[in-house]
Design a protein around this motif. Structure first.
Motif, short mmCIF file in Angstrom:
data_model
loop_
_atom_site.label_atom_id
_atom_site.label_comp_id
_atom_site.label_asym_id
_atom_site.label_seq_id
_atom_site.Cartn_x
_atom_site.Cartn_y
_atom_site.Cartn_z
N SER A 95 6.50 10.37 -12.95
CA SER A 95 7.52 10.81 -13.90
C SER A 95 7.19 10.26 -15.28
O SER A 95 6.77 9.10 -15.39
N ALA A 96 7.38 11.07 -16.31
CA ALA A 96 7.19 10.62 -17.69
C ALA A 96 8.33 11.16 -18.53
O ALA A 96 8.50 12.38 -18.65
N TYR A 97 9.15 10.25 -19.09
CA TYR A 97 10.35 10.64 -19.82
C TYR A 97 10.43 9.93 -21.18
O TYR A 97 9.99 8.79 -21.32
N ALA A 136 1.45 20.01 -12.33
CA ALA A 136 2.67 19.78 -13.12
C ALA A 136 3.70 18.99 -12.31
O ALA A 136 3.96 19.31 -11.15
N HIS A 137 4.28 17.96 -12.94
CA HIS A 137 5.31 17.17 -12.24
C HIS A 137 6.45 16.85 -13.20
O HIS A 137 6.75 17.64 -14.10
N ASN A 138 7.11 15.70 -13.04
CA ASN A 138 8.38 15.43 -13.72
C ASN A 138 8.22 15.15 -15.21
O ASN A 138 7.37 14.36 -15.61
N GLY A 139 9.10 15.76 -16.01
CA GLY A 139 9.07 15.54 -17.45
C GLY A 139 10.44 15.73 -18.06
O GLY A 139 11.42 16.06 -17.38
N SER A 140 10.53 15.52 -19.38
CA SER A 140 11.80 15.66 -20.08
C SER A 140 11.55 16.14 -21.51
O SER A 140 10.43 16.06 -22.03
N GLU A 186 0.82 -1.21 0.00
CA GLU A 186 0.00 0.00 0.00
C GLU A 186 0.85 1.26 0.00
O GLU A 186 0.49 2.28 -0.60
N ASP A 187 2.01 1.20 0.66
CA ASP A 187 2.88 2.37 0.76
C ASP A 187 3.99 2.39 -0.28
O ASP A 187 4.84 3.28 -0.26
N ASP A 188 3.98 1.43 -1.19
CA ASP A 188 5.04 1.33 -2.19
C ASP A 188 4.70 2.19 -3.41
O ASP A 188 4.21 1.72 -4.44
N VAL A 189 4.98 3.47 -3.27
CA VAL A 189 4.67 4.46 -4.30
C VAL A 189 5.73 4.42 -5.39
O VAL A 189 6.93 4.47 -5.11
N GLY A 190 5.31 4.34 -6.67
CA GLY A 190 6.24 4.43 -7.78
C GLY A 190 6.74 5.85 -7.94
O GLY A 190 5.96 6.81 -7.87
N THR A 191 8.07 6.01 -8.14
CA THR A 191 8.63 7.36 -8.20
C THR A 191 9.40 7.59 -9.51
O THR A 191 8.85 7.46 -10.59
N ASP A 192 10.69 7.90 -9.41
CA ASP A 192 11.42 8.41 -10.56
C ASP A 192 12.03 7.31 -11.42
O ASP A 192 12.04 6.14 -11.05
N LEU A 193 12.59 7.74 -12.57
CA LEU A 193 13.13 6.83 -13.57
C LEU A 193 14.51 7.28 -14.02
O LEU A 193 14.81 8.48 -14.06
N ALA A 194 15.35 6.31 -14.39
CA ALA A 194 16.62 6.58 -15.05
C ALA A 194 16.85 5.47 -16.08
O ALA A 194 16.24 4.40 -16.00
N PHE A 195 17.74 5.73 -17.04
CA PHE A 195 17.95 4.80 -18.15
C PHE A 195 19.43 4.63 -18.43
O PHE A 195 20.22 5.55 -18.27
N GLN A 196 19.75 3.41 -18.92
CA GLN A 196 21.13 3.12 -19.28
C GLN A 196 21.12 1.93 -20.24
O GLN A 196 20.69 0.84 -19.88
N GLY A 197 21.53 2.17 -21.48
CA GLY A 197 21.51 1.09 -22.46
C GLY A 197 20.13 0.51 -22.62
O GLY A 197 19.16 1.24 -22.89
#
Length: 407
Positions: free
Chosen positions: A361-363, A306-310, A21-32
């Motif tokens: 987050s949406a990237y 408004a929140h995270n974007g790229s 219940e408390d496991d909120v999805g948050t940010d993203l990063a990428f590599q290969g």
């Protein structure tokens, strides 16, 4: 409720051990061929070699708020903005005596290994990497102070800088706490910054520091210098994040009105609040040109702001993808700074659980949009539009949104 030029190509729900219940999805990063997804319960590594079929490679249970994530070489860094009993993943919250950064070795994607941690004042709400040769500098953003807290005593500077030697990350440490503008008075939300975006090639950084937007010269990464301080007390409540355009001639600052938990995408909230402000850099100084907010009205039960974007890497154009919590994912064009407009969107509709929900987050990364949904997990979207199609020719080796690179 999705525009004709956007389609969902994949969805991976949250799975144990990161589906509580408390496991909120948050940010993203990428590599290969990998995507790294933060979660209040820890983080996940996905194989995205086929973006239409993301596969979980590993999941690490390491509870804490916010667990915003970045990756550099074989290192993964997590922001911890919640006092814990200690720096290790299995430390509880029975004694609230530590918060800051956790550092992992991800050379083996199937078995990430905890290396060390660095305590920072008031923790780390978000962090920003500034590479410099064999040294990785990390700008730590966190709110504060909290006089009664063991980890967040006053005074609290706006930024803390952690030095991570890439060949010996276990010796990481805080090396500076620059006082960027000492005459600034605390806002109602306290001192500190929420988010910093660095553009090392341009030797610039833009910081969203709760009551202010800040442009910094980072020619010397350990000694950032103030270029200009911005205020907008009429329209902006919480300066949340910043994005440069590719040329480094514009900055988009966003306002997280209500802190992300309120329904601000409605007819009762002005279009300039809980929105994006577009600034042109004229002779190196930011000048306000316009505002953007999604045009779709949300229900009173949908937290939306408004929140995270790229950036979407379209040569000659300024186009972003951005999360709006339950407002969904918006693709918008700010090439004309004074007249930004939405060109596509993805939206689920109201979350039936009645709690904080939607896209955190949406990237855009190598042809696809990846959205980390607070409740629903990972979404992969594709936009097919004449304006954005040239972006598919741009290939990135890695992508950490708060450390911009030119394309």
């Amino acid at each position: 409720m999705t525009s004709d030029n956007v389609r969902q190509v994949a969805h991976v729900p949250k799975t144990a051990p990161l589906d509580g219940e408390d496991d909120v999805g948050t940010d993203l990063a990428f590599q290969g061929d990998y995507a790294y997804v933060g979660n209040f319960g820890g983080f996940s590594i996905f194989d995205i070699s086929d973006p239409t079929k993301p596969q979980i490679v590993s999941q690490v249970a390491c509870p804490a708020q916010q667990n915003d994530v970045s990756v550099y070489g074989d290192l993964l860094i997590l922001s911890i903005d919640e006092p814990r009993a200690g720096p290790e993943c299995d430390s509880g919250d029975d004694r609230r005596s530590w918060e800051g950064l956790r550092i992992f070795d991800i050379s083996d994607k199937k078995s990430p290994r905890y290396i060390t941690a660095v305590a920072t004042d008031c923790g780390s709400h978000t962090h920003t990497m500034v590479p410099a040769g064999e040294t990785l500098y990390v700008y730590v953003s966190s709110p504060g102070p909290e006089p009664e807290s063991e980890t967040c005593k006053p005074p609290h500077e706006l930024i803390q800088i952690v030095e991570i030697p890439t060949k010996s990350p276990e010796s990481a440490k805080v090396v500076a706490k620059p006082d960027i503008f000492p005459d600034r008075s605390n806002t109602e939300f306290g001192s500190g910054c929420h988010d910093i975006t660095a553009y090392p090639e341009k030797k610039l950084a833009a910081a969203a520091c709760f009551g202010d937007g800040v442009l910094l010269d980072i020619s010397d990464p350990v000694n950032p210098k103030l270029v200009q301080q911005l205020t907008d007390k009429q329209n902006f409540q919480i300066w949340h994040s910043a994005t440069f355009n590719n040329d480094g001639t514009k900055i988009v600052f966003s306002d997280e009105l209500g802190g992300g938990s309120q329904a601000t995408c409605d007819r009762n909230t002005p279009r300039t609040k809980g929105a994006n402000a577009v600034y042109d850099l004229t002779n190196g100084k930011p000048e306000l040109r316009g505002y953007f907010k999604i045009p779709r009205e949300q229900t009173p039960d949908e937290n939306c702001v408004a929140h995270n974007g790229s950036l979407i890497p379209v040569p000659g154009k300024d186009i972003m993808v951005q999360s709006w919590y339950q407002g969904g994912v918006s693709i918008w064009d700010f090439t004309d700074s004074a007249n930004p407009k939405e060109i596509g969107y993805f939206e689920r509709g109201p979350f039936q659980g009645g709690s904080l929900a939607g896209s955190w987050s949406a990237y855009y990364y190598n042809g696809y949009i990846y959205s980390s949904d607070i409740q629903e997990g990972l979404d992969v979207l594709e936009i097919k539009d004449p304006l954005t199609d040239p972006a598919k020719q741009v290939k990135m080796d890695d992508f950490n949104v708060q450390t911009q690179k030119s394309y």
